[in-house]
Scaffold this motif. Structure first.
Motif, PDB file in Angstrom:
ATOM      1  N   GLY A  96       0.805  -1.213   0.000  1.00  0.00           N
ATOM      2  CA  GLY A  96       0.000   0.000   0.000  1.00  0.00           C
ATOM      3  C   GLY A  96       0.835   1.258   0.000  1.00  0.00           C
ATOM      4  O   GLY A  96       0.433   2.279  -0.568  1.00  0.00           O
ATOM      5  N   GLY A  97       2.015   1.198   0.623  1.00  0.00           N
ATOM      6  CA  GLY A  97       2.867   2.375   0.710  1.00  0.00           C
ATOM      7  C   GLY A  97       3.728   2.627  -0.506  1.00  0.00           C
ATOM      8  O   GLY A  97       4.280   3.718  -0.667  1.00  0.00           O
ATOM      9  N   LEU A  98       3.885   1.623  -1.392  1.00  0.00           N
ATOM     10  CA  LEU A  98       4.701   1.824  -2.589  1.00  0.00           C
ATOM     11  C   LEU A  98       4.036   2.779  -3.575  1.00  0.00           C
ATOM     12  O   LEU A  98       4.718   3.548  -4.255  1.00  0.00           O
ATOM     13  CB  LEU A  98       4.964   0.479  -3.284  1.00  0.00           C
ATOM     14  N   GLY A  99       2.727   2.703  -3.682  1.00  0.00           N
ATOM     15  CA  GLY A  99       2.022   3.557  -4.612  1.00  0.00           C
ATOM     16  C   GLY A  99       1.543   2.810  -5.834  1.00  0.00           C
ATOM     17  O   GLY A  99       2.197   1.861  -6.306  1.00  0.00           O
ATOM     18  N   PHE A 100       0.400   3.232  -6.337  1.00  0.00           N
ATOM     19  CA  PHE A 100      -0.241   2.565  -7.461  1.00  0.00           C
ATOM     20  C   PHE A 100       0.641   2.486  -8.707  1.00  0.00           C
ATOM     21  O   PHE A 100       0.794   1.413  -9.294  1.00  0.00           O
ATOM     22  CB  PHE A 100      -1.560   3.273  -7.763  1.00  0.00           C
ATOM     23  N   THR A 159      11.928   4.498  -5.914  1.00  0.00           N
ATOM     24  CA  THR A 159      11.025   4.038  -4.860  1.00  0.00           C
ATOM     25  C   THR A 159      11.444   2.679  -4.320  1.00  0.00           C
ATOM     26  O   THR A 159      11.523   2.480  -3.099  1.00  0.00           O
ATOM     27  CB  THR A 159       9.581   3.965  -5.390  1.00  0.00           C
ATOM     28  N   VAL A 160      11.711   1.739  -5.205  1.00  0.00           N
ATOM     29  CA  VAL A 160      12.095   0.392  -4.775  1.00  0.00           C
ATOM     30  C   VAL A 160      13.450   0.409  -4.066  1.00  0.00           C
ATOM     31  O   VAL A 160      13.627  -0.208  -3.007  1.00  0.00           O
ATOM     32  CB  VAL A 160      12.122  -0.567  -5.977  1.00  0.00           C
ATOM     33  N   PHE A 214       9.515  -5.855  11.568  1.00  0.00           N
ATOM     34  CA  PHE A 214       8.174  -5.299  11.677  1.00  0.00           C
ATOM     35  C   PHE A 214       8.229  -3.854  12.162  1.00  0.00           C
ATOM     36  O   PHE A 214       7.508  -2.986  11.653  1.00  0.00           O
ATOM     37  CB  PHE A 214       7.347  -6.151  12.638  1.00  0.00           C
ATOM     38  N   THR A 215       9.099  -3.591  13.124  1.00  0.00           N
ATOM     39  CA  THR A 215       9.236  -2.235  13.653  1.00  0.00           C
ATOM     40  C   THR A 215       9.825  -1.294  12.618  1.00  0.00           C
ATOM     41  O   THR A 215       9.521  -0.091  12.617  1.00  0.00           O
ATOM     42  CB  THR A 215      10.114  -2.255  14.915  1.00  0.00           C
ATOM     43  N   ALA A 216      10.666  -1.819  11.698  1.00  0.00           N
ATOM     44  CA  ALA A 216      11.239  -0.990  10.646  1.00  0.00           C
ATOM     45  C   ALA A 216      10.235  -0.711   9.537  1.00  0.00           C
ATOM     46  O   ALA A 216      10.302   0.328   8.881  1.00  0.00           O
ATOM     47  CB  ALA A 216      12.477  -1.671  10.060  1.00  0.00           C
ATOM     48  N   VAL A 217       9.289  -1.634   9.335  1.00  0.00           N
ATOM     49  CA  VAL A 217       8.289  -1.455   8.283  1.00  0.00           C
ATOM     50  C   VAL A 217       7.255  -0.408   8.673  1.00  0.00           C
ATOM     51  O   VAL A 217       6.821   0.396   7.845  1.00  0.00           O
ATOM     52  CB  VAL A 217       7.589  -2.801   7.970  1.00  0.00           C
ATOM     53  N   MET A 218       6.848  -0.393   9.925  1.00  0.00           N
ATOM     54  CA  MET A 218       5.709   0.425  10.334  1.00  0.00           C
ATOM     55  C   MET A 218       5.895   1.924  10.128  1.00  0.00           C
ATOM     56  O   MET A 218       4.920   2.619   9.788  1.00  0.00           O
ATOM     57  CB  MET A 218       5.350   0.140  11.799  1.00  0.00           C
ATOM     58  N   PRO A 219       7.087   2.504  10.282  1.00  0.00           N
ATOM     59  CA  PRO A 219       7.222   3.927   9.956  1.00  0.00           C
ATOM     60  C   PRO A 219       7.061   4.251   8.482  1.00  0.00           C
ATOM     61  O   PRO A 219       7.252   5.386   8.077  1.00  0.00           O
ATOM     62  CB  PRO A 219       8.654   4.253  10.433  1.00  0.00           C
ATOM     63  N   ARG A 220       6.669   3.287   7.644  1.00  0.00           N
ATOM     64  CA  ARG A 220       6.430   3.477   6.205  1.00  0.00           C
ATOM     65  C   ARG A 220       5.248   4.335   5.865  1.00  0.00           C
ATOM     66  O   ARG A 220       5.271   4.873   4.720  1.00  0.00           O
ATOM     67  CB  ARG A 220       6.175   2.131   5.507  1.00  0.00           C
ATOM     68  N   THR A 221       4.003   4.265   6.236  1.00  0.00           N
ATOM     69  CA  THR A 221       3.716   4.834   7.531  1.00  0.00           C
ATOM     70  C   THR A 221       2.456   4.231   8.129  1.00  0.00           C
ATOM     71  O   THR A 221       1.379   4.746   7.931  1.00  0.00           O
ATOM     72  CB  THR A 221       3.447   6.317   7.397  1.00  0.00           C
ATOM     73  N   ALA A 222       2.611   3.162   8.883  1.00  0.00           N
ATOM     74  CA  ALA A 222       1.462   2.545   9.549  1.00  0.00           C
ATOM     75  C   ALA A 222       1.765   2.446  11.035  1.00  0.00           C
ATOM     76  O   ALA A 222       2.868   2.114  11.420  1.00  0.00           O
ATOM     77  CB  ALA A 222       1.188   1.159   8.973  1.00  0.00           C
ATOM     78  N   GLY A 223       0.773   2.712  11.851  1.00  0.00           N
ATOM     79  CA  GLY A 223       1.000   2.808  13.285  1.00  0.00           C
ATOM     80  C   GLY A 223       0.888   1.517  14.057  1.00  0.00           C
ATOM     81  O   GLY A 223       0.674   1.551  15.269  1.00  0.00           O
ATOM     82  N   PHE A 224       0.980   0.369  13.386  1.00  0.00           N
ATOM     83  CA  PHE A 224       0.997  -0.893  14.137  1.00  0.00           C
ATOM     84  C   PHE A 224       2.308  -1.014  14.893  1.00  0.00           C
ATOM     85  O   PHE A 224       3.350  -0.536  14.448  1.00  0.00           O
ATOM     86  CB  PHE A 224       0.849  -2.086  13.186  1.00  0.00           C
ATOM     87  N   ASN A 225       2.276  -1.700  16.027  1.00  0.00           N
ATOM     88  CA  ASN A 225       3.508  -1.973  16.754  1.00  0.00           C
ATOM     89  C   ASN A 225       3.407  -3.322  17.452  1.00  0.00           C
ATOM     90  O   ASN A 225       2.398  -3.631  18.078  1.00  0.00           O
ATOM     91  CB  ASN A 225       3.810  -0.872  17.769  1.00  0.00           C
ATOM     92  N   SER A 226       4.449  -4.145  17.294  1.00  0.00           N
ATOM     93  CA  SER A 226       4.531  -5.423  17.992  1.00  0.00           C
ATOM     94  C   SER A 226       5.453  -5.335  19.198  1.00  0.00           C
ATOM     95  O   SER A 226       5.591  -6.297  19.952  1.00  0.00           O
ATOM     96  CB  SER A 226       5.027  -6.523  17.041  1.00  0.00           C
ATOM     97  N   ALA A 245       1.969   8.647  -4.536  1.00  0.00           N
ATOM     98  CA  ALA A 245       0.693   8.137  -5.060  1.00  0.00           C
ATOM     99  C   ALA A 245       0.262   6.869  -4.344  1.00  0.00           C
ATOM    100  O   ALA A 245      -0.481   6.059  -4.898  1.00  0.00           O
ATOM    101  CB  ALA A 245       0.771   7.892  -6.565  1.00  0.00           C
ATOM    102  N   GLY A 246       0.721   6.681  -3.109  1.00  0.00           N
ATOM    103  CA  GLY A 246       0.303   5.547  -2.299  1.00  0.00           C
ATOM    104  C   GLY A 246      -0.371   6.021  -1.038  1.00  0.00           C
ATOM    105  O   GLY A 246      -0.711   7.200  -0.884  1.00  0.00           O
ATOM    106  N   THR A 247      -0.563   5.112  -0.106  1.00  0.00           N
ATOM    107  CA  THR A 247      -1.258   5.450   1.132  1.00  0.00           C
ATOM    108  C   THR A 247      -0.308   5.931   2.220  1.00  0.00           C
ATOM    109  O   THR A 247      -0.752   6.261   3.317  1.00  0.00           O
ATOM    110  CB  THR A 247      -2.035   4.229   1.644  1.00  0.00           C
ATOM    111  N   ALA A 248       0.988   5.937   1.947  1.00  0.00           N
ATOM    112  CA  ALA A 248       1.960   6.370   2.949  1.00  0.00           C
ATOM    113  C   ALA A 248       2.039   7.890   3.007  1.00  0.00           C
ATOM    114  O   ALA A 248       1.615   8.595   2.093  1.00  0.00           O
ATOM    115  CB  ALA A 248       3.329   5.777   2.637  1.00  0.00           C
ATOM    116  N   GLY A 249       2.605   8.387   4.102  1.00  0.00           N
ATOM    117  CA  GLY A 249       2.766   9.818   4.280  1.00  0.00           C
ATOM    118  C   GLY A 249       4.225  10.221   4.220  1.00  0.00           C
ATOM    119  O   GLY A 249       5.044   9.568   3.575  1.00  0.00           O
ATOM    120  N   GLY A 250       4.592  11.294   4.940  1.00  0.00           N
ATOM    121  CA  GLY A 250       5.962  11.770   4.931  1.00  0.00           C
ATOM    122  C   GLY A 250       6.282  12.582   3.689  1.00  0.00           C
ATOM    123  O   GLY A 250       5.426  12.853   2.850  1.00  0.00           O
ATOM    124  N   ILE A 251       7.563  12.951   3.556  1.00  0.00           N
ATOM    125  CA  ILE A 251       7.982  13.709   2.374  1.00  0.00           C
ATOM    126  C   ILE A 251       8.123  12.790   1.164  1.00  0.00           C
ATOM    127  O   ILE A 251       8.309  13.264   0.047  1.00  0.00           O
ATOM    128  CB  ILE A 251       9.311  14.446   2.625  1.00  0.00           C
TER     129      ILE A 251
END
Length: 462
Positions: A220-224, A247-248, A287-299, A324-330
């Motif tokens: 979802g964070g990569l973009g369409f 991006t990749v 998992f902790t490195a993925v979540m700042p992609r930007t999803a607020g899940f935490n294990s 053009a994805g669901t992620a935020g940030g710059i």
């Protein structure tokens, strides 16, 4: 009387036409208004007594904060989602997340087409050759692809999660399906809402749960545009556009660096990674490195991380995910361009080249402007939170970066903030969700060719 009615109708139609034309000329304004309207409607709905488990109406600040967090697909909360909200409230939050996620992907595509349409013929042909964008005539097909792709990814993630909750944790089929669908929507749209008080800490060692959610967050964070290009030509990296390559490459680099950083800083922390075995530590760090992609899940319990890990997370949240994805940030593309700009300057090169392409000066300035304004906004918000709350600098900076990056991770201070702090985070989430996207398009649309140049001057730098 009939003539007056006809005149009134014509006047109303003219005013409506003016509004439509104005929004078409200013797409950034249309995006902001659209998201604001959805937030307002969602806030009113969450204030209804039926939306809470207690049957009591929710205060407007809490409802506004939750609706903004859902529509802006952030994940910050001021109340326990499962304990405070009823099933109606949870389903409403999921619907707001879905609207926010699909809306941002569709609007990003619309703004891309708008920018392309406002460019000159030569620049438009070059842009289409480089990004393989479609014309306005193909817009309905693009929107359908975005919707079908999003729903398909969510369905796949929901199926895996449902089976795991049902077979691995003994949840009844109906409850397992509900949990699977809710968390699949939250994961793919990079929202981070969870239906447990500790988020996903109880599943820290479960690869079926963690890897499924992490995969949905990454896709979802990569973009369409990037995902569809990868699906078309994943075996031919040489044929990838520069957008996909950057991006990749940057996403992969940040995931590796983030995982190694969390392993290094938290390996012996008895409150995070130390109780886990080797494979569990690697899974939790990834998992902790993925979540700042930007999803607020935490294990892992974010409040128990070392300050150095908070700093790493701050940087990852500020960078965010793909365009053009669901992620935020710059966005990772902006970060990648800045890296190439720095590298070219260190080598003393007059032009910034990425592969076999030259990066235009206007694009370089846009990347610098977005980064500088975003950094200033996060810094000013952290300063304001220091004045409003008794918390430390690293805590409020983490909170500000999380809100701006629409991440949703927190050190545990969100609920303890006063109403003014909550309203500041609401504004920061809204600007973080809509701001970089609309600012980038506005800068591109505002670009104009100057027919003359002024004399050059030199200044001392550094």
């Amino acid at each position: 009387m009939k003539r007056d009615s006809r005149d009134h109708l014509r006047g109303a139609m003219r005013r409506r036409s003016v509004v439509i034309v104005d929004l078409a000329r200013h797409p950034a304004r249309a995006v902001a208004i659209g998201f604001a309207l959805v937030v307002a409607v969602g806030s009113l709905a969450l204030m209804l007594p039926i939306a809470t488990t207690s049957g009591e109406p929710t205060g407007w600040v809490t409802a506004l904060f939750t609706a903004t967090s859902a529509v802006c697909i952030t994940g910050l909360v001021v109340v326990d989602t499962a304990a405070h909200w009823s099933m109606f409230g949870e389903m409403l939050i999921a619907a707001l997340i879905q609207i926010g996620g699909l809306g941002i992907m569709t609007l990003a595509t619309l703004l891309t087409l708008t920018v392309s349409g406002r460019l000159g013929l030569r620049a438009r042909l070059l842009a289409q050759a480089e990004t393989k964008t479609v014309t306005m005539a193909g817009l309905p097909r693009v929107v359908r692809k975005v919707v079908v792709f999003s729903l398909t990814c969510e369905a796949l993630a929901a199926a895996v999660l449902t089976l795991r909750f049902m077979l691995g944790y003994g949840e009844p089929p109906g409850r397992a399906l509900y949990l699977g669908i809710f968390h699949a929507i939250s994961a793919f749209n990079n929202a981070g809402f969870a239906l447990w008080p500790d988020n996903l800490v109880q599943f820290v060692g479960d690869p079926w749960i963690c890897l499924t959610i992490a995969a949905a967050v990454i896709v979802g964070g990569l973009g369409f545009p990037v995902v569809f290009e990868l699906l078309r030509s994943w075996r031919r990296p040489r044929h990838w556009t520069m957008l996909t390559r950057i991006t990749v490459a940057v996403t992969g680099l940040l995931l590796v660096v983030g995982t190694l950083a969390f392993l290094a800083t938290e390996w012996d922390n008895p409150r995070t990674l130390a109780p886990l075995d080797g494979a569990g530590r690697l899974l939790a760090a990834f998992f902790t490195a993925v979540m700042p992609r930007t999803a607020g899940f935490n294990s892992l319990d974010i409040s128990q991380l070392h300050s150095s890990s908070w700093l790493v997370t701050d940087v990852l949240m500020f960078i965010g995910g793909g365009s053009a994805g669901t992620a935020g940030g710059i966005k990772v593309t902006t970060f990648g361009m800045l890296a190439f700009i720095v590298w070219a300057q260190l080598r003393g090169e007059a032009q910034v080249n990425i592969g076999h392409r030259r990066l235009p000066g206007s694009t370089q300035r846009q990347a610098i402007v977005i980064t500088m304004l975003s950094g200033a906004l996060v810094a000013a918000s952290a300063y304001t939170l220091l004045l409003l709350t008794p918390h430390s600098l690293d805590q409020v900076l983490f909170e500000a970066a999380s809100a701006f990056g629409t991440v949703g991770l927190s050190t545990g201070i969100t609920a303890d903030m006063p109403a003014a702090g909550h309203l500041l985070l609401v504004a920061l989430m809204f600007v973080g969700r809509v701001g970089p996207l609309t600012l980038g398009s506005a800068l591109a649309l505002k670009e104009r060719v100057r027919r003359y140049e002024r004399p050059e001057t030199r200044m001392i730098v550094g």
